[in-house]
Write a protein that holds these residues in place. Structure first.
Motif, PDB file in Angstrom:
ATOM      1  N   LEU A  95       1.998   1.869  -3.512  1.00 10.24           N
ATOM      2  CA  LEU A  95       0.923   2.395  -4.349  1.00 10.24           C
ATOM      3  C   LEU A  95       0.676   3.876  -4.077  1.00 10.24           C
ATOM      4  O   LEU A  95       0.478   4.656  -5.015  1.00 10.24           O
ATOM      5  CB  LEU A  95      -0.352   1.581  -4.140  1.00 10.24           C
ATOM      6  CG  LEU A  95      -0.267   0.114  -4.583  1.00 10.24           C
ATOM      7  CD1 LEU A  95      -1.547  -0.615  -4.232  1.00 10.24           C
ATOM      8  CD2 LEU A  95       0.048   0.005  -6.056  1.00 10.24           C
ATOM      9  N   VAL A  96       0.702   4.281  -2.812  1.00  9.93           N
ATOM     10  CA  VAL A  96       0.538   5.696  -2.470  1.00  9.93           C
ATOM     11  C   VAL A  96       1.688   6.509  -3.066  1.00  9.93           C
ATOM     12  O   VAL A  96       1.475   7.590  -3.628  1.00  9.93           O
ATOM     13  CB  VAL A  96       0.457   5.886  -0.935  1.00  9.93           C
ATOM     14  CG1 VAL A  96       0.602   7.344  -0.548  1.00  9.93           C
ATOM     15  CG2 VAL A  96      -0.842   5.315  -0.407  1.00  9.93           C
ATOM     16  N   TYR A  97       2.902   5.989  -2.983  1.00 13.26           N
ATOM     17  CA  TYR A  97       4.064   6.672  -3.531  1.00 13.26           C
ATOM     18  C   TYR A  97       3.940   6.834  -5.052  1.00 13.26           C
ATOM     19  O   TYR A  97       4.246   7.891  -5.603  1.00 13.26           O
ATOM     20  CB  TYR A  97       5.333   5.899  -3.171  1.00 13.26           C
ATOM     21  CG  TYR A  97       6.602   6.575  -3.572  1.00 13.26           C
ATOM     22  CD1 TYR A  97       7.013   7.751  -2.948  1.00 13.26           C
ATOM     23  CD2 TYR A  97       7.399   6.061  -4.582  1.00 13.26           C
ATOM     24  CE1 TYR A  97       8.185   8.381  -3.317  1.00 13.26           C
ATOM     25  CE2 TYR A  97       8.569   6.674  -4.952  1.00 13.26           C
ATOM     26  CZ  TYR A  97       8.957   7.845  -4.315  1.00 13.26           C
ATOM     27  OH  TYR A  97      10.108   8.465  -4.691  1.00 13.26           O
ATOM     28  N   VAL A 124       1.139   6.974  -6.796  1.00 16.69           N
ATOM     29  CA  VAL A 124       0.107   7.982  -7.054  1.00 16.69           C
ATOM     30  C   VAL A 124       0.670   9.382  -6.845  1.00 16.69           C
ATOM     31  O   VAL A 124       0.433  10.292  -7.659  1.00 16.69           O
ATOM     32  CB  VAL A 124      -1.132   7.728  -6.168  1.00 16.69           C
ATOM     33  CG1 VAL A 124      -2.093   8.903  -6.214  1.00 16.69           C
ATOM     34  CG2 VAL A 124      -1.832   6.449  -6.587  1.00 16.69           C
ATOM     35  N   LEU A 125       1.445   9.584  -5.778  1.00 18.64           N
ATOM     36  CA  LEU A 125       2.059  10.896  -5.549  1.00 18.64           C
ATOM     37  C   LEU A 125       3.023  11.263  -6.675  1.00 18.64           C
ATOM     38  O   LEU A 125       3.046  12.415  -7.126  1.00 18.64           O
ATOM     39  CB  LEU A 125       2.787  10.919  -4.204  1.00 18.64           C
ATOM     40  CG  LEU A 125       1.910  10.953  -2.960  1.00 18.64           C
ATOM     41  CD1 LEU A 125       2.769  10.807  -1.714  1.00 18.64           C
ATOM     42  CD2 LEU A 125       1.107  12.237  -2.915  1.00 18.64           C
ATOM     43  N   PRO A 130       0.819  -1.227   0.000  1.00 14.69           N
ATOM     44  CA  PRO A 130       0.000   0.000   0.000  1.00 14.69           C
ATOM     45  C   PRO A 130       0.848   1.270   0.000  1.00 14.69           C
ATOM     46  O   PRO A 130       0.488   2.252  -0.662  1.00 14.69           O
ATOM     47  CB  PRO A 130      -0.828  -0.096   1.287  1.00 14.69           C
ATOM     48  CG  PRO A 130      -0.859  -1.537   1.612  1.00 14.69           C
ATOM     49  CD  PRO A 130       0.444  -2.106   1.113  1.00 14.69           C
ATOM     50  N   LEU A 131       1.975   1.265   0.700  1.00 16.17           N
ATOM     51  CA  LEU A 131       2.854   2.434   0.687  1.00 16.17           C
ATOM     52  C   LEU A 131       3.435   2.668  -0.702  1.00 16.17           C
ATOM     53  O   LEU A 131       3.561   3.814  -1.145  1.00 16.17           O
ATOM     54  CB  LEU A 131       3.979   2.264   1.706  1.00 16.17           C
ATOM     55  CG  LEU A 131       3.548   2.213   3.166  1.00 16.17           C
ATOM     56  CD1 LEU A 131       4.739   1.907   4.050  1.00 16.17           C
ATOM     57  CD2 LEU A 131       2.896   3.516   3.565  1.00 16.17           C
TER      58      LEU A 131
END
Length: 107
Positions: free
Chosen positions: A62-64, A66-67, A59-60
């Protein structure tokens, strides 16, 4: 930041990451590995714990990604980053899983 400045920045970051990785691997080489409890240092973990930490980091990642998309946009550098990150994630998870299974057979 111009294009050459971006590549220089990426290169410096890569060198720093490689130096830290080599240093931590050498430091934790002959130390006992932790299989229970909390441990910040990745290299101090058993292969079972490394595998699960890799899975929990998805999940981290994926967030990275997206950012990075919102910061860089959809360009060749971003697509290359996503492909590279995905390949590294899969290889790392597979390697840790295989080593974990080898440890289980030896025990």
């Amino acid at each position: 930041m111009n294009d050459s400045g971006l590549w220089i920045s990426l290169g410096i970051n890569l060198v720093i990451i490689l130096i830290l990785t080599i240093g931590f691997r050498r430091y934790y080489r002959n130390k006992p590995k932790v299989d229970q409890g909390f441990k910040i240092a990745y290299y101090g973990l058993s292969y079972r714990r490394k595998f699960w930490r890799t899975i929990y980091s998805l999940p981290l990642l994926l967030v990275y990604i997206v950012l990075m998309y919102f910061l860089l946009g959809l360009d060749a550098l971003f697509i290359g980053f996503v492909i590279f990150s995905g390949i590294i994630f899969i290889v790392q998870a597979y390697y840790n899983y295989v080593k974990w299974q080898e440890e289980e057979k030896l025990a």
